[in-house]
Design a protein around this motif. Structure first.
Motif, PDB file in Angstrom:
ATOM      1  N   ARG A 154      33.604 -76.061  -3.690  1.00  0.00           N
ATOM      2  CA  ARG A 154      34.361 -76.862  -4.659  1.00  0.00           C
ATOM      3  C   ARG A 154      35.757 -76.280  -4.860  1.00  0.00           C
ATOM      4  NH1 ARG A 154      29.973 -78.126  -9.450  1.00  0.00           N
ATOM      5  NH2 ARG A 154      28.704 -79.571  -8.235  1.00  0.00           N
ATOM      6  N   LYS A 158      38.099 -79.283  -3.872  1.00  0.00           N
ATOM      7  CA  LYS A 158      38.258 -80.185  -5.009  1.00  0.00           C
ATOM      8  C   LYS A 158      39.273 -79.608  -6.000  1.00  0.00           C
ATOM      9  CE  LYS A 158      33.781 -82.371  -4.755  1.00  0.00           C
ATOM     10  NZ  LYS A 158      32.618 -82.809  -5.504  1.00  0.00           N
ATOM     11  N   PRO A 159      40.470 -80.178  -6.050  1.00  0.00           N
ATOM     12  CA  PRO A 159      41.505 -79.653  -6.955  1.00  0.00           C
ATOM     13  C   PRO A 159      41.073 -79.619  -8.427  1.00  0.00           C
ATOM     14  CG  PRO A 159      42.465 -81.207  -5.404  1.00  0.00           C
ATOM     15  CD  PRO A 159      40.982 -81.266  -5.214  1.00  0.00           C
ATOM     16  N   ARG A 160      40.353 -80.623  -8.878  1.00  0.00           N
ATOM     17  CA  ARG A 160      39.911 -80.633 -10.281  1.00  0.00           C
ATOM     18  C   ARG A 160      38.949 -79.478 -10.540  1.00  0.00           C
ATOM     19  NH1 ARG A 160      35.953 -84.811 -12.875  1.00  0.00           N
ATOM     20  NH2 ARG A 160      35.854 -83.953 -14.952  1.00  0.00           N
ATOM     21  N   ALA A 161      38.032 -79.265  -9.620  1.00  0.00           N
ATOM     22  CA  ALA A 161      37.095 -78.148  -9.756  1.00  0.00           C
ATOM     23  C   ALA A 161      37.834 -76.822  -9.670  1.00  0.00           C
ATOM     24  CB  ALA A 161      36.016 -78.226  -8.684  1.00  0.00           C
ATOM     25  N   ARG A 162      38.862 -76.761  -8.853  1.00  0.00           N
ATOM     26  CA  ARG A 162      39.652 -75.540  -8.713  1.00  0.00           C
ATOM     27  C   ARG A 162      40.259 -75.149 -10.058  1.00  0.00           C
ATOM     28  NH1 ARG A 162      43.367 -77.063  -4.779  1.00  0.00           N
ATOM     29  NH2 ARG A 162      41.629 -76.883  -3.341  1.00  0.00           N
ATOM     30  N   ALA A 163      40.781 -76.136 -10.769  1.00  0.00           N
ATOM     31  CA  ALA A 163      41.373 -75.865 -12.085  1.00  0.00           C
ATOM     32  C   ALA A 163      40.314 -75.362 -13.064  1.00  0.00           C
ATOM     33  CB  ALA A 163      42.043 -77.123 -12.620  1.00  0.00           C
ATOM     34  N   GLU A 164      39.121 -75.951 -13.029  1.00  0.00           N
ATOM     35  CA  GLU A 164      38.044 -75.521 -13.927  1.00  0.00           C
ATOM     36  C   GLU A 164      37.561 -74.112 -13.581  1.00  0.00           C
ATOM     37  OE1 GLU A 164      34.972 -78.459 -13.704  1.00  0.00           O
ATOM     38  OE2 GLU A 164      36.261 -80.043 -14.501  1.00  0.00           O
TER      39      GLU A 164
END
Length: 178
Positions: A154, A158-164
């Motif tokens: 992830r 997955k950029p969104r998952a990276r931020a999380e």
């Protein structure tokens, strides 16, 4: 949102872990009460507690701990790093964790098989079969390793998952009334 099987199993095992917690509380309490009221403790309490309850309580939630990124972390320098470096550090930690968990699973699996083949027991006041508990460690560690690898994938794709995954989670500390 559809959860994948690793997430589902990790979350289910946290719920399942309440069973040995409650069983241990009842078992040990009953043992103490019987010991001091009628001088008849429950035989095998120490063995069952050590080989079943405690092991289950410690290892079954490991996948969930990794899934929710709630393991112990020291973020002394992490917050000063660039976002790209933070992604690299999180990726490195996830891979290192997966290798560590996988290594423990790899090492403990043959021991579990040997215990099964011998029908391993511990002899105290009573005979307690402990071979089933030997499978908890390798299975839970393999799940934790798989969760770490899933999170690593992830992180990469997955950029969104990276931020999380790279977000700093600070504990909310209640300092009392102002």
């Amino acid at each position: 949102m559809i959860r994948n099987p690793l997430e589902w199993v990790s979350e289910a095992l946290v719920t399942v872990t309440t069973i040995p917690v409650l069983a241990m509380m009842v078992h040990v309490t009953l043992d103490v009460v019987l010991k001091y009221t009628v001088n008849t403790p429950i035989q095998g309490t120490l063995e069952v507690t050590a080989y079943y309850y405690m092991v289950a309580i410690v290892v079954l939630p490991m996948g969930f701990v990794e899934l929710t990124r709630q393991s112990i972390a020291v973020e002394l320098f992490y917050q000063m790093m660039s976002p790209r470096m933070q992604v690299a550090v999180v990726g490195f930690v996830l891979l290192l964790s997966a290798i560590g968990y996988g290594g423990v699973a790899w090492i403990s699996w043959p021991d579990a098989i040997k215990a099964f083949e011998r029908k391993e027991i511990v002899m105290g006041a009573v005979r307690v079969y402990i071979w089933p508990a030997r499978f908890l460690l390798p299975c839970a560690m393999m799940l934790a390793a798989a969760v770490c690898l899933m999170l690593f994938a992830r992180l990469l794709f997955k950029p969104r998952a990276r931020a999380e995954l790279t977000a700093v989670h600070t504990a909310d500390i209640d300092h009392g009334a102002d």
